[in-house]
Design a protein around this motif. Structure first.
Motif, mmCIF file in Angstrom:
data_model
loop_
_atom_site.group_PDB
_atom_site.id
_atom_site.type_symbol
_atom_site.label_atom_id
_atom_site.label_comp_id
_atom_site.label_asym_id
_atom_site.label_seq_id
_atom_site.Cartn_x
_atom_site.Cartn_y
_atom_site.Cartn_z
ATOM 1 N N UNK A 208 20.189 44.635 48.247
ATOM 2 C CA UNK A 208 21.163 43.986 49.115
ATOM 3 C C UNK A 208 20.451 43.313 50.281
ATOM 4 N N UNK A 209 21.197 42.433 50.983
ATOM 5 C CA UNK A 209 20.639 41.675 52.103
ATOM 6 C C UNK A 209 21.124 42.242 53.440
ATOM 7 N N UNK A 210 20.388 41.886 54.490
ATOM 8 C CA UNK A 210 20.833 42.121 55.876
ATOM 9 C C UNK A 210 20.305 40.957 56.705
ATOM 10 N N UNK A 211 20.813 40.769 57.905
ATOM 11 C CA UNK A 211 20.308 39.676 58.738
ATOM 12 C C UNK A 211 19.933 40.204 60.123
ATOM 13 N N UNK A 212 19.074 39.454 60.791
ATOM 14 C CA UNK A 212 18.593 39.804 62.138
ATOM 15 C C UNK A 212 18.769 38.614 63.058
ATOM 16 N N UNK A 213 19.195 38.886 64.292
ATOM 17 C CA UNK A 213 19.301 37.885 65.350
ATOM 18 C C UNK A 213 18.245 38.214 66.395
ATOM 19 N N UNK A 214 17.465 37.195 66.795
ATOM 20 C CA UNK A 214 16.392 37.419 67.767
ATOM 21 C C UNK A 214 16.371 36.295 68.778
ATOM 22 N N UNK A 215 15.846 36.599 69.989
ATOM 23 C CA UNK A 215 15.714 35.607 71.043
ATOM 24 C C UNK A 215 14.776 36.111 72.125
ATOM 25 N N UNK A 216 14.349 35.214 73.024
ATOM 26 C CA UNK A 216 13.443 35.581 74.106
ATOM 27 C C UNK A 216 14.224 35.687 75.409
ATOM 28 N N UNK A 217 13.907 36.707 76.194
ATOM 29 C CA UNK A 217 14.628 36.963 77.445
ATOM 30 C C UNK A 217 13.637 37.359 78.539
ATOM 31 N N UNK A 218 13.995 37.013 79.770
ATOM 32 C CA UNK A 218 13.231 37.510 80.905
ATOM 33 C C UNK A 218 13.590 38.976 81.159
ATOM 34 N N UNK A 237 8.230 36.995 61.670
ATOM 35 C CA UNK A 237 8.756 38.299 61.273
ATOM 36 C C UNK A 237 7.873 38.878 60.170
ATOM 37 N N UNK A 238 7.645 40.162 60.220
ATOM 38 C CA UNK A 238 6.951 40.888 59.153
ATOM 39 C C UNK A 238 7.950 41.851 58.537
ATOM 40 N N UNK A 252 18.480 31.349 69.905
ATOM 41 C CA UNK A 252 18.330 32.500 69.025
ATOM 42 C C UNK A 252 17.892 32.050 67.633
ATOM 43 N N UNK A 253 17.408 33.015 66.854
ATOM 44 C CA UNK A 253 17.208 32.829 65.415
ATOM 45 C C UNK A 253 18.189 33.735 64.687
ATOM 46 N N UNK A 254 18.611 33.313 63.503
ATOM 47 C CA UNK A 254 19.488 34.137 62.663
ATOM 48 C C UNK A 254 18.894 34.120 61.268
ATOM 49 N N UNK A 255 18.214 35.187 60.896
ATOM 50 C CA UNK A 255 17.389 35.208 59.686
ATOM 51 C C UNK A 255 17.880 36.296 58.744
#
Length: 824
Positions: A208-218, A237-238, A252-255
């Motif tokens: 099955x699949x899953x997704x990740x949301x990532x971003x840079x923040x201070x 991503x690894x 953001x990224x949505x991968x």
């Protein structure tokens, strides 16, 4: 035979003659005495003496400081000069007179971050401090200061930032505008960037699949933590040994990631990374928090990891819908017993299909993953055919500490179903509260507390979690007079307690009766801020109203007699005084010193109504002079004094018949008059003594009740007998008479008619049960009586003094009456 009736008549005649003779003698003596210069002071009116602190006190700092000539900050140091925003640094230095080099003590020092001007300070001092004040303290006794500073909200500038060290001025040096000063120095401040990353689930079935949301923040920046310069850059991503890249779009990224068949059924790490040097921003580093790593490869990277559990068989996945998170990688924040939590999810069987029938589910929250009845927060049902479930509940339980706690859903027992579940984080925060706040160990919420400008006070308290009463360690506490006074700082200990030493400002005036102290606990990672306040009674003036033996005393006056009775060097008298302030409030629970010139100092605590009573015992072996000064000292520069003039107590001497030929006013020769008076007195005494002795001789037998015993005397008579015994230095009899006086008090004030027939200890127990007199004084009086009555050794004056003081305290307690009873 002796005629008793005739004898009585003769005795009456002789007695009348004797009284006339004595009266004439007294009138002559009084006439002679009044014709001389009399130094006695007649007391008619009460004395209220004011001592104004505003008029008397001298500010010691005025003698040390002169008006500023130029820069009076000596070399100042900031350590370190390179920081990561949000970390602490220290500003040290010295405040001194540039002309003399004398350090200025107890002056406020304020440190501002990036922004300061005197115009802004004058226009909105409170607003400027709220936004840009990062540290404050006061100079020590040498004028040195060391202020720990921190930009706690991290929303301000980074790069080369100006740090302002400000001395807001001292009104005692003159106009504030003429002596205030601010100097500046710069620091290199780096902003830290971290990666936020979250996944839709942490439990994924193979294939099955899953997704990740990532971003840079201070790091902890507010209100815009995102890094806008990151748009268009790639995050790496690894996952399961493969590298993926995705471009940041709209911050953001949505991968999406897949779990291949035969992936080991265990936990696997999804790792995201970004090289912040690609942004080309100055004074920006990755997710390091240690300045020592600046310039190293570690400072270039922002990394984040999320652990994904791969499973097969039945499984439960869910999401926390409310409260919402603040961004990628953040956890929902709740208050126990207040915040509603809403979750929704899905339960599937071993083949990834929903169960046909309903499934009972249980929701748990705990620090770990311990599943017990005490950690159960709610129950819900997964609908048959869809496997979907949801629940809204309020998290509660004193077992939950603040900080990160785990939430999970499990299948209720007894259904024959076992499922793997995922775990998520709920961040629990708390409301802080100030408890047990006291000033100098006094509960100022229930008792009035009085202080004077220039005095120091100790403010204490305990910070606790308002929900479960746990202590809060490491919380920053500030205390401030009103809203404009100097700010004092402290931190709570491991037991949640804090102690702050504060000085009452000398600028407090005599026209304001109360000032407030505001205490604020600053917010921490898991606790919000809280505050409390209370008022203290401020006074600047002390009024004294003093009496000796109930006669009013005037300050600086001299007294050789009290109430018409001469003061001898072995006299006993009672000094009483009441102290009030300029608002006529009694000054309570403070100590005063009573100084009897050259004889030492006695310290007494003022009562709850602001008065004291002090019994003075004369001693001719100590009072060798005639004139002494008595001083009641409240504190330095605030006292009340008067003089007492003692006469030497007359001692019996052999009669000297030689009389001087002094004359009365008008030329009358005094010699013959005095000789006649003396002869008449002696003759009268001889006659009376003879008649009395003859009458005694004629009595055949002493009958009960004929003689008058001490226990039949009234209290005033017994007190006079005590004085006579004291003057004769018969301390054994004087101590015994003190107890007899106590018996008389028991009869007249307590109705114990048989007091003389009771043993001392029986009487003491009865009186102690009334709770009207101090037990310790009754006990002392009984001990001294038993010593005087039954021992063979000599009774010292000290032993008698203890008995007399105990008797005096008993009388004083009875005069004041019983304490009022509380209304129920």
């Amino acid at each position: 035979m002796f005629n008793l009736s005739r004898n009585k008549a003769s005795l009456k005649v002789v007695t009348i003659i004797f009284i006339v003779i004595v009266s004439v003698s007294y009138s002559v003596a009084n006439y002679i005495g009044n014709s001389k210069d009399d130094s006695q002071v007649v007391i008619n009116k009460p004395s209220l003496i004011e001592t104004s602190l505003n008029a008397e006190i001298i500010n010691p700092r005025l003698e040390e400081k002169s008006l500023p000539q130029d820069n009076y900050f000596s070399p100042k140091t900031i350590i370190p000069t390179v920081i990561i925003r949000g970390n602490s640094f220290i500003v040290t230095g010295r405040l001194e007179d540039p002309g003399t080099g004398v350090g200025w003590s107890d002056e406020p020092i304020e440190i501002f971050w990036s922004t300061f001007s005197w115009a802004a300070y004058e226009a909105d001092q409170e607003g400027l401090k709220n936004d840009y004040l990062i540290g404050e303290d006061r100079t020590d006794s040498n004028g040195d200061f060391s202020v720990t500073c921190r930009d706690i909200d991290y929303s301000k500038d980074f790069g080369v930032v100006t740090v302002y060290t400000v001395f807001p001025g001292d009104p005692f040096l003159g106009p504030i505008e003429d002596n205030r000063q601010a100097i500046s120095e710069s620091v290199d401040c780096y902003a830290s960037i971290y990666m936020g990353m979250s996944t839709n689930t942490t439990l994924v079935r193979e294939q099955e699949d899953f997704f990740a949301i990532a971003g840079l923040l201070y790091y902890d920046s507010d209100p815009l933590p995102v890094v806008p310069e990151s748009n268009g850059e790639d995050i790496s991503f690894e996952w399961l040994g493969s590298t993926y890249t995705d471009t940041i779009v709209s911050l953001i990224t949505n991968t999406t990631f897949n779990v291949p068949l035969a992936t080991p059924l265990t936990q696997h790490a999804l790792e995201g990374s970004f090289n912040v040097s690609l942004l080309g921003l100055s004074y920006v580093v990755g997710d390091i928090r240690n300045e020592a790593l600046i310039g190293t490869p570690a400072a270039d990277w922002a990394n984040e990891t999320v652990n994904i559990t791969v499973f097969s068989g039945a499984g439960i996945t869910f999401s926390i819908d409310d409260p919402a998170t603040s961004g990628p990688g953040a956890d929902p924040v709740i208050l126990r017993n207040e915040t509603s939590v809403t979750i929704s999810g899905l339960i599937e069987d071993s083949f990834g299909n929903p169960y046909v029938s309903d499934v009972d589910l249980e929701i748990y929250v705990d620090q770990g993953t311990t599943q017990t009845a005490t950690t159960l927060q709610a129950t819900t049902i997964a609908a048959g055919g869809t496997g979907l479930f949801n629940s809204t509940f309020v998290v509660s339980g004193t077992y939950l500490p603040v900080g990160d706690n785990t939430i999970w859903v499990d299948v209720a027992t007894g259904q024959g179903i076992s499922a793997v579940t995922e775990y998520k984080i709920l961040t629990v925060v708390g409301n802080s509260t100030v408890l047990n706040s006291e000033v100098n160990n006094t509960d100022v919420f229930t008792e009035a507390f009085m202080v004077m400008p220039g005095e120091s006070i100790e403010v204490t308290g305990t910070m606790r979690d308002n929900y479960d009463n746990r202590v809060i360690e490491g919380m920053s506490i500030t205390a401030q007079w009103d809203v404009t006074g100097p700010v004092y700082n402290s931190n709570t200990s491991a037991t949640g307690t804090f102690t702050i030493l504060m000085a009452v400002p000398l600028s407090f005036t005599a026209i304001v009766s109360q000032w407030a102290i505001n205490i604020e606990a600053l917010a921490t990672t898991y606790f919000d801020s809280s505050n409390t306040s209370y008022t203290l009674d401020i006074f600047t003036t002390v009024n004294f109203a003093a009496t000796i033996n109930s006669s009013n005393v005037i300050e600086d006056a001299g007294y050789s007699s009290i109430g018409g009775n001469p003061l001898y060097n072995n006299s006993t008298f009672t000094l009483q005084a009441t102290l009030t302030d300029q608002f006529d409030r009694p000054i309570t629970d403070r100590t005063v010193n009573i100084t009897f010139e050259s004889l030492g100092i006695t310290t007494i605590t003022l009562s709850s109504i602001g008065d004291f009573s002090y019994l003075f015992f004369g001693d001719e072996t100590l009072l060798t002079n005639t004139d002494y000064t008595v001083t009641i000292t409240f504190k330095e520069n605030i006292d009340f004094s008067f003089r007492v003039n003692f006469q030497v107590h007359p001692t019996p001497t052999n009669t000297d018949t030689s009389v001087s030929t002094s004359s009365l006013p008008g030329g009358t020769n005094l010699g013959p008059i005095l000789i006649g008076i003396l002869i008449a007195m002696v003759s009268g005494i001889i006659i009376v003594s003879s008649v009395y002795a003859f009458g005694r001789f004629r009595k055949s037998k002493k009958r009960p009740g004929m003689a008058v015993g001490v226990d039949q005397y009234d209290l005033n008579t017994i007190l006079k007998l005590i004085d006579e015994s004291e003057n004769a230095k018969d301390f054994k009899r004087a101590s015994t008479l003190c107890y007899r006086a106590f018996e008389s008090i028991c009869m007249s004030n307590f109705g114990i008619i048989n007091a003389p027939s009771l043993s001392p200890r029986e009487l003491a127990r009865i009186i102690a049960s009334t709770n009207r007199v101090p037990v310790r004084d009754v006990t002392m009086l009984v001990m001294r009586f038993e010593e005087a009555r039954f021992s063979d050794h000599k009774i010292t004056k000290n032993s008698y003094t203890q008995a007399r003081q105990a008797l005096h305290n008993i009388q004083l307690a009875i005069e004041k009456g019983p304490a009022p009873q509380e209304q129920r």
